[in-house]
Write an enzyme that holds these catalytic residues in place. Structure first.
Site, PDB file in Angstrom:
ATOM      1  N   SER A 144      27.255  11.339 -97.685  1.00  0.00           N
ATOM      2  CA  SER A 144      27.000  12.584 -96.943  1.00  0.00           C
ATOM      3  C   SER A 144      27.139  12.271 -95.458  1.00  0.00           C
ATOM      4  CB  SER A 144      25.559  13.019 -97.241  1.00  0.00           C
ATOM      5  OG  SER A 144      25.146  14.044 -96.363  1.00  0.00           O
ATOM      6  N   TYR A 157      16.535  11.606 -98.743  1.00  0.00           N
ATOM      7  CA  TYR A 157      17.966  11.934 -98.878  1.00  0.00           C
ATOM      8  C   TYR A 157      18.811  10.981 -98.028  1.00  0.00           C
ATOM      9  CZ  TYR A 157      22.103  14.858 -99.595  1.00  0.00           C
ATOM     10  OH  TYR A 157      23.363  15.314 -99.951  1.00  0.00           O
TER      11      TYR A 157
HETATM   12  N1  LIG Z   1      26.674  20.742-100.276  1.00  0.00           N
HETATM   13  C1  LIG Z   1      26.588  19.965 -99.216  1.00  0.00           C
HETATM   14  O1  LIG Z   1      26.504  20.464 -98.079  1.00  0.00           O
HETATM   15  C2  LIG Z   1      26.604  18.472 -99.362  1.00  0.00           C
HETATM   16  C3  LIG Z   1      26.674  17.698 -98.186  1.00  0.00           C
HETATM   17  C4  LIG Z   1      26.694  16.314 -98.288  1.00  0.00           C
HETATM   18  C5  LIG Z   1      26.677  15.711 -99.544  1.00  0.00           C
HETATM   19  N2  LIG Z   1      26.596  16.483-100.667  1.00  0.00           N
HETATM   20  C6  LIG Z   1      26.584  15.782-101.959  1.00  0.00           C
HETATM   21  O2  LIG Z   1      27.635  16.287-102.761  1.00  0.00           O
HETATM   22  C7  LIG Z   1      27.310  16.086-104.149  1.00  0.00           C
HETATM   23  C8  LIG Z   1      27.573  17.357-104.926  1.00  0.00           C
HETATM   24  O3  LIG Z   1      26.611  18.332-104.547  1.00  0.00           O
HETATM   25  P1  LIG Z   1      26.924  19.900-104.413  1.00  0.00           P
HETATM   26  O4  LIG Z   1      26.811  20.222-102.983  1.00  0.00           O
HETATM   27  O5  LIG Z   1      28.127  20.260-105.160  1.00  0.00           O
HETATM   28  O6  LIG Z   1      25.587  20.492-105.085  1.00  0.00           O
HETATM   29  P2  LIG Z   1      25.307  21.330-106.424  1.00  0.00           P
HETATM   30  O7  LIG Z   1      23.813  21.410-106.537  1.00  0.00           O
HETATM   31  O8  LIG Z   1      26.067  22.600-106.403  1.00  0.00           O
HETATM   32  O9  LIG Z   1      25.904  20.372-107.557  1.00  0.00           O
HETATM   33  C9  LIG Z   1      25.275  19.160-107.906  1.00  0.00           C
HETATM   34  C10 LIG Z   1      25.315  18.998-109.403  1.00  0.00           C
HETATM   35  O10 LIG Z   1      24.642  17.765-109.713  1.00  0.00           O
HETATM   36  C11 LIG Z   1      23.829  17.992-110.844  1.00  0.00           C
HETATM   37  N3  LIG Z   1      22.699  17.088-110.896  1.00  0.00           N
HETATM   38  C12 LIG Z   1      21.640  17.003-110.045  1.00  0.00           C
HETATM   39  N4  LIG Z   1      20.756  16.101-110.502  1.00  0.00           N
HETATM   40  C13 LIG Z   1      21.268  15.615-111.659  1.00  0.00           C
HETATM   41  C14 LIG Z   1      20.806  14.667-112.613  1.00  0.00           C
HETATM   42  N5  LIG Z   1      19.621  14.062-112.487  1.00  0.00           N
HETATM   43  N6  LIG Z   1      21.582  14.391-113.683  1.00  0.00           N
HETATM   44  C15 LIG Z   1      22.788  15.030-113.851  1.00  0.00           C
HETATM   45  N7  LIG Z   1      23.249  15.942-113.002  1.00  0.00           N
HETATM   46  C16 LIG Z   1      22.501  16.231-111.920  1.00  0.00           C
HETATM   47  C17 LIG Z   1      23.327  19.433-110.683  1.00  0.00           C
HETATM   48  O11 LIG Z   1      22.870  19.974-111.933  1.00  0.00           O
HETATM   49  C18 LIG Z   1      24.565  20.123-110.147  1.00  0.00           C
HETATM   50  O12 LIG Z   1      25.365  20.649-111.172  1.00  0.00           O
HETATM   51  C19 LIG Z   1      25.871  15.604-104.169  1.00  0.00           C
HETATM   52  O13 LIG Z   1      25.853  14.193-104.307  1.00  0.00           O
HETATM   53  C20 LIG Z   1      25.350  15.994-102.797  1.00  0.00           C
HETATM   54  O14 LIG Z   1      24.273  15.168-102.376  1.00  0.00           O
HETATM   55  C21 LIG Z   1      26.566  17.836-100.597  1.00  0.00           C
END
Ligand SMILES: NC(=O)c1ccc[n+]([C@@H]2O[C@H](COP(=O)([O-])OP(=O)(O)OC[C@H]3O[C@@H](n4cnc5c(N)ncnc54)[C@H](O)[C@@H]3O)[C@@H](O)[C@H]2O)c1
Length: 273
Positions: A144, A157
């Site tokens: 991230s 985080y």
């Molecule tokens: N959205 C942002 O702004 C952002 C920014 C930086 C990093 N990220 C990272 O990107 C990645 C994807 O996140 P996203 O933004 O698409 O969020 P999201 O919540 O839409 O998708 C994340 C998915 O991970 C699954 N998940 C969470 N915990 C889990 C577990 N214990 N076992 C199995 N599945 C699990 C959730 O059910 C969900 O479907 C993550 O690692 C997040 O930390 C997101």
């Protein structure tokens, strides 16, 4: 990796957000996508979308990436069935609402580290030998912008995302003489359900609202950028203009970035009251 046609790709957290978009776009490119999530409804919806589009092949698995035994069982099931994979995308992750170190229950801190850090490490260990045996392979880990800068009230985080970055950068050097390319992904604010799905202690609704003011890149656009980085075997990829700017300022003017972060935190605290 120039071509995803006929490649076997594992994507964790494919039931929502960037994982779903990656799954759709890679299937569209002709890959067989093996999708895991703990959210069965979300996972089924991703599979439905791919089947409806009619390209690539897709299989879904219910896995909690915070549990090592479930990851090991998942890897065994995949390898028994498909014999190998070509790409591992460690995308699953969770967020935690605003809370200082003393406010966060230790079990939530541990849960977040299990999911965001150990999930990545256990998946990588479970598939590493098979990836090394392939003519061309890739490991893609999601950090991230919070893996580039410290943020007050976001310690768990940040710890998890700095860990993913450290793990990924070190792994890349360990694998430099193999056929496995390793990419560290640093998304900025991406329009997904990450805030909605997170653990919150204060005002959940306001926290989700605040997150929406920070997102500037769609999940589909983010997935496109990540896929391009896999094609180019990039060492790291900043996803979104905000991520690129943060990376630049964190190196060129860290004091300026710190002042901005503290100002944003004050604004957030005021909006939560
Ligand atoms: N959205 C942002 O702004 C952002 C920014 C930086 C990093 N990220 C990272 O990107 C990645 C994807 O996140 P996203 O933004 O698409 O969020 P999201 O919540 O839409 O998708 C994340 C998915 O991970 C699954 N998940 C969470 N915990 C889990 C577990 N214990 N076992 C199995 N599945 C699990 C959730 O059910 C969900 O479907 C993550 O690692 C997040 O930390 C997101």
């Amino acid at each position: 990796m120039k071509n995803f046609n006929q490649k076997i790709v594992v994507i964790t957290g494919a039931g929502s957000g960037m994982g779903r978009s990656l799954a759709k776009q890679l299937a569209e490119s002709g890959a067989t996508v093996l999708l895991s999530d703990k959210n069965e409804a979300g996972l089924n919806e991703t599979r439905r979308m791919i089947e409806e589009a009619g390209k690539g092949a897709c299989k879904t698995y219910l896995v909690d990436v915070g549990k090592r035994e479930e990851i090991d069982a998942f890897a065994k099931q995949v390898l028994d069935e498909f014999k190998y994979i070509d790409v591992l995308i460690n995308n699953a992750g969770m967020a935690i609402g605003e809370a200082t170190l003393n406010e966060i229950p230790l079990e939530d801190f541990e849960l977040l580290i299990n999911v965001n850090m150990w999930g990545v490490i256990h998946h990588t260990r479970a598939f590493l030998d098979i990836l090394i045996s392939r003519p061309e392979a890739a490991i893609v880990n999601t950090s991230s912008v919070f893996g580039l800068m410290g943020i007050p009230s976001q310690i768990p985080y940040c710890v998890s995302k700095y860990a993913v970055r450290g793990f990924t950068e070190s792994l890349r050097l360990e694998l430099v003489k193999t056929n496995v390319a390793v990419t560290c992904v640093h998304p900025g604010g991406i329009d997904t359900d990450i805030a909605k799905n997170g653990i919150h202690y204060k005002n959940r609704e306001k926290a989700v609202e605040h997150f929406k003011t920070l997102v500037i890149t769609s999940a589909d656009k983010a997935a496109g950028i990540i896929i391009k980085a896999i094609r180019k075997k990039s060492k790291r990829v900043m996803v979104g203009p905000d991520a690129k700017l943060i990376r630049f300022v964190s190196q060129a003017a860290p004091g300026l970035l710190e002042s901005y972060i503290l100002k944003k935190k004050d604004q957030l605290e005021q909006s939560m009251n």
